[in-house]
Design a protein around this motif. Structure first.
Motif, short mmCIF file in Angstrom:
data_model
loop_
_atom_site.label_atom_id
_atom_site.label_comp_id
_atom_site.label_asym_id
_atom_site.label_seq_id
_atom_site.Cartn_x
_atom_site.Cartn_y
_atom_site.Cartn_z
N GLU A 77 0.83 -1.20 0.00
CA GLU A 77 0.00 0.00 0.00
C GLU A 77 0.87 1.26 0.00
O GLU A 77 0.58 2.22 -0.71
N SER A 78 1.95 1.24 0.78
CA SER A 78 2.85 2.40 0.83
C SER A 78 3.51 2.64 -0.53
O SER A 78 3.73 3.79 -0.93
N GLU A 79 3.84 1.57 -1.24
CA GLU A 79 4.46 1.70 -2.56
C GLU A 79 3.49 2.30 -3.56
O GLU A 79 3.86 3.17 -4.36
N LEU A 80 2.24 1.86 -3.51
CA LEU A 80 1.21 2.42 -4.40
C LEU A 80 0.99 3.91 -4.09
O LEU A 80 0.81 4.71 -5.01
N LYS A 81 1.02 4.25 -2.82
CA LYS A 81 0.83 5.64 -2.41
C LYS A 81 1.94 6.53 -2.99
O LYS A 81 1.67 7.59 -3.55
N ILE A 82 3.19 6.08 -2.90
CA ILE A 82 4.31 6.87 -3.42
C ILE A 82 4.31 6.85 -4.95
O ILE A 82 4.59 7.88 -5.58
N LEU A 83 3.96 5.72 -5.57
CA LEU A 83 3.83 5.66 -7.04
C LEU A 83 2.86 6.74 -7.52
O LEU A 83 3.15 7.48 -8.47
N LYS A 84 1.71 6.81 -6.88
CA LYS A 84 0.69 7.79 -7.25
C LYS A 84 1.23 9.21 -7.09
O LYS A 84 1.07 10.05 -7.99
N LYS A 85 1.89 9.46 -5.98
CA LYS A 85 2.44 10.78 -5.70
C LYS A 85 3.48 11.18 -6.74
O LYS A 85 3.48 12.31 -7.24
N VAL A 86 4.38 10.26 -7.08
CA VAL A 86 5.43 10.53 -8.07
C VAL A 86 4.81 10.80 -9.44
O VAL A 86 5.21 11.74 -10.14
N CYS A 87 3.83 9.99 -9.84
CA CYS A 87 3.19 10.18 -11.15
C CYS A 87 2.44 11.50 -11.22
O CYS A 87 2.47 12.18 -12.26
N GLU A 88 1.76 11.87 -10.15
CA GLU A 88 1.06 13.16 -10.14
C GLU A 88 2.05 14.32 -10.24
O GLU A 88 1.83 15.27 -10.98
N ARG A 89 3.14 14.22 -9.49
CA ARG A 89 4.14 15.30 -9.48
C ARG A 89 4.80 15.48 -10.84
O ARG A 89 5.05 16.60 -11.28
N PHE A 90 5.09 14.38 -11.53
CA PHE A 90 5.87 14.45 -12.76
C PHE A 90 5.06 14.10 -14.01
O PHE A 90 5.64 13.81 -15.06
N ASP A 123 14.40 16.91 -19.51
CA ASP A 123 15.40 17.87 -19.02
C ASP A 123 15.00 18.46 -17.67
O ASP A 123 15.85 18.72 -16.82
N GLU A 124 13.70 18.67 -17.48
CA GLU A 124 13.21 19.23 -16.22
C GLU A 124 13.40 18.26 -15.06
O GLU A 124 13.83 18.65 -13.98
N ILE A 125 13.08 16.98 -15.27
CA ILE A 125 13.20 16.00 -14.20
C ILE A 125 14.68 15.72 -13.89
O ILE A 125 15.04 15.46 -12.74
N ILE A 126 15.53 15.83 -14.90
CA ILE A 126 16.97 15.71 -14.67
C ILE A 126 17.41 16.85 -13.74
O ILE A 126 18.11 16.61 -12.75
N ASP A 127 17.01 18.08 -14.05
CA ASP A 127 17.38 19.23 -13.22
C ASP A 127 16.88 19.08 -11.79
O ASP A 127 17.59 19.40 -10.84
N ILE A 128 15.67 18.57 -11.63
CA ILE A 128 15.10 18.37 -10.29
C ILE A 128 15.92 17.34 -9.53
O ILE A 128 16.25 17.53 -8.36
N SER A 129 16.30 16.24 -10.20
CA SER A 129 17.07 15.20 -9.52
C SER A 129 18.46 15.71 -9.12
O SER A 129 19.02 15.26 -8.12
N HIS A 130 19.00 16.67 -9.87
CA HIS A 130 20.32 17.22 -9.57
C HIS A 130 20.31 18.14 -8.36
O HIS A 130 21.38 18.52 -7.87
N LYS A 131 19.13 18.49 -7.86
CA LYS A 131 19.02 19.36 -6.67
C LYS A 131 18.80 18.56 -5.39
O LYS A 131 18.70 19.12 -4.31
N GLU A 132 18.72 17.25 -5.52
CA GLU A 132 18.45 16.37 -4.38
C GLU A 132 19.75 16.01 -3.66
O GLU A 132 20.80 15.83 -4.30
N ALA A 133 19.69 15.84 -2.35
CA ALA A 133 20.87 15.49 -1.55
C ALA A 133 21.59 14.23 -2.06
O ALA A 133 22.82 14.25 -2.13
N PRO A 134 20.88 13.15 -2.43
CA PRO A 134 21.61 11.97 -2.91
C PRO A 134 22.50 12.26 -4.13
O PRO A 134 23.56 11.65 -4.27
N TRP A 135 22.08 13.17 -4.99
CA TRP A 135 22.88 13.55 -6.14
C TRP A 135 24.03 14.47 -5.71
O TRP A 135 25.18 14.29 -6.11
N LEU A 136 23.70 15.46 -4.90
CA LEU A 136 24.69 16.46 -4.49
C LEU A 136 25.80 15.87 -3.63
O LEU A 136 26.92 16.37 -3.63
N GLU A 137 25.51 14.82 -2.90
CA GLU A 137 26.47 14.23 -1.96
C GLU A 137 27.37 13.17 -2.59
O GLU A 137 28.20 12.59 -1.90
#
Length: 181
Positions: A115-128, A134-148
């Motif tokens: 259920e938690s996976e479906l909840k996050i799937l829905k959230k990710v799909c709605e957001r993107f 190019d936009e989603i690449i830029d967004i991922s480049h601002k995240e801590a896992p990328w920056l670190e």
């Protein structure tokens, strides 16, 4: 931990049925997996796919899933994914390899997801939903896992603990992932 192909197929079907396929190329698809896994870690302490992500030029890439998706024949099909998605190079595009669903996402597909996976799937799909690559690449480049991390390095799930509003610390996530995998 190796995630069953059936679960990856269900996620592929969900993404390809719940985002605008006009913008759903393979690179964006890989970013959707990243946001699914790292949002799930940020909220629940463990990833969905347990794939190993690498810091590459166009953002975090899940290695196993990328290899699975890239293993297509001349007709744009992968034998393991033939009942899930197909890949198409739209006319007038140089780079994009579009991801299209072969069928609808069903209740049977949902059974392999928590259920938690479906909840996050829905959230990710709605957001993107209408986000371009190019936009989603830029967004991922601002995240801590990328920056670190540096180019070609694996991205540890524990870095989700440094993301805004993470419910878990870096240490807690590290322990949780190690125990679960």
């Amino acid at each position: 931990m190796i995630v069953p192909v059936e679960k990856i197929k269900a996620i592929l079907l969900y993404f390809s049925n719940h985002t605008n396929t006009k913008y759903l190329g393979k690179i964006k698809l890989m970013k959707l997996f990243y946001f699914l896994d790292f949002e799930h870690v940020r909220n629940y302490g463990i990833p969905v796919t347990f794939d190993t992500y690498y810091h590459l030029e166009k953002g975090p890439i899940p290695s196993y899933i990328m290899n699975l998706v890239n293993d297509i024949n001349d007709g744009g099909q992968n034998e393991m994914l033939i009942d899930t998605v197909k890949f198409n190079k739209p006319l007038g595009t140089d780079r994009m390899v579009q991801t299209l669903p072969v069928r609808q996402f069903t209740d049977k597909d949902a059974e392999v997801l928590l259920e938690s996976e479906l909840k996050i799937l829905k959230k990710v799909c709605e957001r993107f939903y209408n986000t371009k690559t190019d936009e989603i690449i830029d967004i991922s480049h601002k995240e801590a896992p990328w920056l670190e991390t540096k180019e070609f390095q694996p991205i540890p799930y524990s870095l989700a603990g440094k993301m805004k509003n993470s419910k878990f610390t870096e240490k807690e996530i590290g322990i949780s992932v190690n125990i679960s995998s």
